[in-house]
Design a protein around this motif. Structure first.
Motif, PDB file in Angstrom:
ATOM      1  N   ASN A 782      30.617  63.609  68.426  1.00  0.00           N
ATOM      2  CA  ASN A 782      31.413  62.653  69.062  1.00  0.00           C
ATOM      3  C   ASN A 782      32.526  63.307  69.608  1.00  0.00           C
ATOM      4  O   ASN A 782      33.827  63.084  69.124  1.00  0.00           O
ATOM      5  CB  ASN A 782      31.651  61.446  68.092  1.00  0.00           C
ATOM      6  N   LEU A 783      32.595  64.128  70.461  1.00  0.00           N
ATOM      7  CA  LEU A 783      33.645  65.235  70.863  1.00  0.00           C
ATOM      8  C   LEU A 783      34.901  64.220  71.542  1.00  0.00           C
ATOM      9  O   LEU A 783      36.097  64.431  71.264  1.00  0.00           O
ATOM     10  CB  LEU A 783      33.219  66.316  71.671  1.00  0.00           C
ATOM     11  N   PRO A 784      34.230  63.323  72.323  1.00  0.00           N
ATOM     12  CA  PRO A 784      35.338  62.523  73.204  1.00  0.00           C
ATOM     13  C   PRO A 784      36.469  61.894  72.080  1.00  0.00           C
ATOM     14  O   PRO A 784      37.568  61.919  72.262  1.00  0.00           O
ATOM     15  CB  PRO A 784      34.398  61.564  73.774  1.00  0.00           C
ATOM     16  N   LEU A 785      35.808  61.165  71.073  1.00  0.00           N
ATOM     17  CA  LEU A 785      36.719  60.630  70.052  1.00  0.00           C
ATOM     18  C   LEU A 785      37.427  61.790  69.201  1.00  0.00           C
ATOM     19  O   LEU A 785      38.661  61.272  68.991  1.00  0.00           O
ATOM     20  CB  LEU A 785      35.917  59.535  69.130  1.00  0.00           C
ATOM     21  N   ALA A 786      37.246  62.723  69.162  1.00  0.00           N
ATOM     22  CA  ALA A 786      37.491  63.612  68.393  1.00  0.00           C
ATOM     23  C   ALA A 786      38.854  64.126  69.265  1.00  0.00           C
ATOM     24  O   ALA A 786      40.165  64.421  68.737  1.00  0.00           O
ATOM     25  CB  ALA A 786      36.663  64.965  67.859  1.00  0.00           C
ATOM     26  N   PHE A 787      38.632  64.497  70.465  1.00  0.00           N
ATOM     27  CA  PHE A 787      39.679  64.730  71.676  1.00  0.00           C
ATOM     28  C   PHE A 787      40.771  63.687  71.725  1.00  0.00           C
ATOM     29  O   PHE A 787      42.079  64.079  71.825  1.00  0.00           O
ATOM     30  CB  PHE A 787      39.214  64.924  72.792  1.00  0.00           C
TER      31      PHE A 787
END
Length: 848
Positions: A782-787
């Motif tokens: 879940n890269l968008p949330l990580a970003f």
């Protein structure tokens, strides 16, 4: 000026006795079992046949024992004693005990007699010894003797039982008296009588045990015993002690109706009214009962006057004072002191001065406290000067010094130190014209030479205000005019210098003090000892302890404990242990606080076994470790992963009657949770609830973290909800433990919910919380949330340092974000804007 008298007291009492109780409609109704009897009389003594004088042939035997046991040094092998021992009887023992003045000598004789062949103490011998021990307030010996009576199965009469119970109650051993009464009754050693029960109620009256005294009353009723005034008097006392106004008034009214209200009963209720703040009702009750010739004694007058002034009812205190004068009681300085103080506090200076004049007219010596209260009540300096000028006319030199010393005290109390110094110098004749113009107070009408007390007042004030150099200068001036310092002044200065770490000057003054012929007292030595302990100067501290032992002075334990704590804090545990050992060698036993600090120091350097040895050593030396000492040991064992041993320490603690605290349980919970024992920890939580030990936020935080570490996030969330449901608000640490724990369990979405709740409460998380969230979102792809989390960190400039263990985790997560098509541009923008530290740039570029 005549003192103002008050009149016109309201008399709202009706003829009915019940109207004494202003809350009569709410009064406590006694069950039938509490109805008093009118034909019971209180026995005067506790024994019958043993009260007769000893036969003349036994008098010489009694005198022989007294002579042997009072002779120093005493020897149990004395041939005369061995010759007399066959003549020992209980009558002789009682007579010897009644004629010995020292309880220690009596106890030695009593113990010796109990070991003689063919002799056994009876209850009257025990009671004679109990009387001596209770008067001397020897609690431990009295407790041991009561156990011996029960263990030896000594039978007794009801009167003897009552007498012993009263002895226990007189020294505050109410619980012991209650248990002893039950033990004697249930083992058949005695069948209690009305008198026995009355004595027990008298003992119970020392405390606020309402339930206990009502239970005993019911017990008396069930046993067929009738109540008399000696039954209800302690009941009244208990209700008054417990603040049970309505019940107390009901008992009093019942006693009044039966004519049982004597001076003692009356005083109990009146004094209680005063304590409850019901001053008007107390005064009305006094006037009502005066008509029935029930009057206050001198002690009660004094107690009430003091109590009324404390309640800010000086008006009623003055009326009572008048009654006391009319009754012919002697008036002392303390009564005038409290009344003048109350009037000064109320700004009624004219009345205070009137009382002061009355004192002087009666020839009473005015002390400095009364004069100080009057002095500090003047609102303007000219009024004070007028009082001084008026005083000059009729005062001799001694009275003048007392008067000016009172002014000095007043100036010091209002922190006018400069004026106090100027006045003292003016008394010395060192007047400055400029200051005289500025302060009219310095225009002395009559020469007044300051005495030692004058200097002591000002020097003490200067020392407390940390003006040491000025105090030392005044001390030097004092000696120059031939005014001799005393121990108090030396102590003021030595204490001030020691507290300011000017130890060398303290030693100079100490030497000067000795040369002047003054012996340093315990305060002198302890002032310097405290400074040495704060410096952690072990050698000098032990040397001073040796000197103190020679003088018979005991070092204050607060200083010893401070030294041990300081040494252990700085890793000097060996020196701390040597210091404790030297203290014992010098004959002084450090307190448990010092030993606990030493145990904590050993645990800090991972010497847990030595800490255990020290604990065993202090237990064997008759110390009773407190809950703090046990907590230190349990915490150390848990940190060393020796949790089973910590459990054994807890068991030992409970066996010895020491109640574990919430801290105790929290330490064990932490140990279990960190050593795969989270189930044991949860059982312990249930035990805390069962023992009414309310868990705190640390308890819940520890368990939430432990459950997450054990892979049980759902249980952790249930516990979290339980914590909030019980009104225990989670703090910042608790939130971070839950968020981090849920991330470890692969639940970053839930973690993010609690992060937002945390932020709503304006709590700022540490860096590791953000790192855990970013890392877990990356792992879950879940890269968008990580970003988004990364951007929050950039906004707050909240990044781990290169040496932080979370740094590699964070770097790897950011690298993966920079390689992903959805987030790479965002990462590059943060880098381009300089919102990510330069060290991350190079690491990311290198990996790329």
């Amino acid at each position: 000026m005549a003192i103002l008298r008050f009149g016109g007291v309201h008399k709202r009492f009706c003829r009915s006795v019940k109207t004494i109780n202003p809350y009569a409609r709410l009064s406590f109704s006694f069950p039938e079992c509490l109805s008093p009897s009118s034909d019971s009389q209180r026995p005067i003594c506790t024994k019958t046949d043993n009260d007769l004088s000893l036969p003349s042939e036994l008098t010489s035997i009694t005198n022989g024992f007294i002579s042997i046991f009072t002779k120093q040094p005493f020897s149990p092998d004395n041939p005369e004693l061995k010759a007399l021992s066959p003549t020992l009887t209980t009558q002789v023992v009682e007579n010897v005990l009644s004629n010995l003045k020292s309880w220690k000598v009596a106890h030695r004789f009593f113990t010796w007699a109990s070991h003689q062949s063919g002799y056994k103490h009876n209850i009257y011998a025990y009671n004679a010894m109990a009387s001596l021990l209770s008067r001397a307030r020897q609690i431990a010996e009295l407790r041991a003797m009561v156990m011996d009576i029960v263990n030896s199965r000594c039978s007794m009469t009801p009167g003897a039982l009552g007498y012993l119970v009263r002895c226990l109650g007189s020294v505050g051993l109410v619980e012991e008296a209650n248990k002893f009464f039950d033990k004697v009754r249930t083992t058949g050693l005695c069948v209690p009588s009305n008198y026995s029960y009355n004595c027990l109620l008298e003992a119970i009256s020392k405390i606020k045990a309402v339930d206990l005294i009502e239970m005993r009353l019911k017990e008396m009723h069930n046993g067929g015993w009738k109540f008399d005034k000696y039954t209800l008097t302690p009941v009244l006392q208990v209700y008054c002690n417990a603040g049970k106004l309505e019940k107390a008034l009901s008992v009093f009214n019942d006693m009044y109706e039966r004519g049982w209200v004597d001076e003692h009963v009356f005083c109990i209720l009146v004094v209680s009214f005063s304590k409850w703040g019901e001053v008007d009702k107390a005064f009305e009750l006094i006037e009502r009962l005066e008509k029935h010739n029930i009057r206050l004694n001198q002690k009660t007058f004094c107690v009430l006057i003091h109590g009324f002034v404390r309640q800010s009812r000086v008006d009623k205190a003055l009326q009572l004072f008048d009654k006391m004068q009319e009754s012919g009681f002697n008036l002392d300085v303390s009564l005038y002191d409290v009344l003048i103080g109350g009037l000064c506090k109320n700004k009624e200076l004219e009345k205070a001065l009137s009382l002061y004049s009355e004192m002087k007219h009666l020839g009473m010596h005015t002390d400095v406290r009364i004069l100080t209260k009057i002095m500090t009540s003047f609102s303007e300096e000219r009024e004070l000067i007028g009082f001084l000028n008026e005083g000059h006319k009729e005062m001799d030199e001694e009275a003048m010094i007392l008067l000016y010393n009172s002014v000095l005290v007043g100036l010091i109390n209002v922190r006018s130190l400069d004026k106090a110094c100027l006045l003292l110098r003016a008394m010395m004749g060192c007047q400055d014209d400029n200051h005289i113009v500025e302060y009219e107070l310095l225009k002395l009408k009559k020469a007044v030479t300051p005495n030692t007390t004058s200097f002591s007042i000002v020097i003490d004030g200067l020392v407390k205000d940390h003006k040491l150099d000025l105090a030392l200068s005044l001390f030097s001036d004092m000696k120059q005019i031939g005014c001799e310092p005393n121990v108090v002044i030396y102590n003021h200065l030595i204490e001030g210098l020691s507290n300011s770490n000017r130890l060398e000057e303290s030693y100079v003054l100490l030497r000067e003090m000795k040369l002047s012929g003054f012996e340093p007292n315990s305060f002198t030595h302890n002032s310097i000892f405290g400074s040495l302990c704060r410096r952690e100067d072990v050698v000098a501290a032990i040397d001073l302890v040796g000197e103190m032992r020679v003088h018979g002075h005991e070092p204050w334990t607060k200083h010893s404990s401070l030294l041990v704590k300081g040494l252990c804090k700085h890793g000097r545990v060996r020196e701390a242990l040597n210091f404790l050992s030297n203290m014992v060698q010098e004959g002084f036993l450090p307190d448990i606080v010092a030993y606990s600090a030493a145990m904590g120091g050993l645990i800090k350097i991972q010497e847990v076994d030595r800490a255990l040895d020290l604990f065993q050593e202090i237990c064997s030396n008759s110390y009773r470790p407190d809950v703090v000492a046990y907590n230190i040991l349990i915490g150390g064992l848990c940190k060393a992963k020796r949790v089973s041993e910590a459990e054994d320490v807890l068991k030992d603690m409970v066996v010895k009657g020491i109640v574990p605290s919430v801290v105790t349980y929290n330490l064990l919970l932490d140990g279990w949770c960190k050593n795969d024992g989270v189930d044991k920890a949860m059982l312990c939580l249930s035990r805390m609830f069962a023992e009414d030990r309310e868990p705190n936020v640390i308890t819940y935080t520890t368990l939430v973290d432990g459950l997450c570490n054990a892979g049980r996030p759902d249980d952790a969330l249930v516990l979290w909800n339980q914590m909030e449901g019980k009104g225990c608000a989670p703090n910042r640490v608790a939130f971070m433990a839950l968020i981090h724990g849920l991330c470890k369990c692969g639940r970053p979405d839930t973690s993010l919910v609690y992060l937002r709740k945390m932020e709503e409460k304006e709590m700022k998380p540490d860096t590791f919380v953000y790192v855990a969230l970013i890392s877990r979102f990356v792992c879950n792809l879940n890269l968008p949330l990580a970003f988004e989390i990364l951007k929050e960190m950039a906004d707050q400039q909240n990044f781990p340092e290169p040496l932080d263990k979370n740094y590699p985790i964070f770097r790897d997560a950011v690298l993966k974000l920079s390689e992903n098509a959805r987030t790479s541009s965002g990462v590059k923008n943060l880098i381009a804007e300089g919102r990510i530290p330069r060290i991350f740039h190079s690491d990311i570029e290198k990996e790329s």
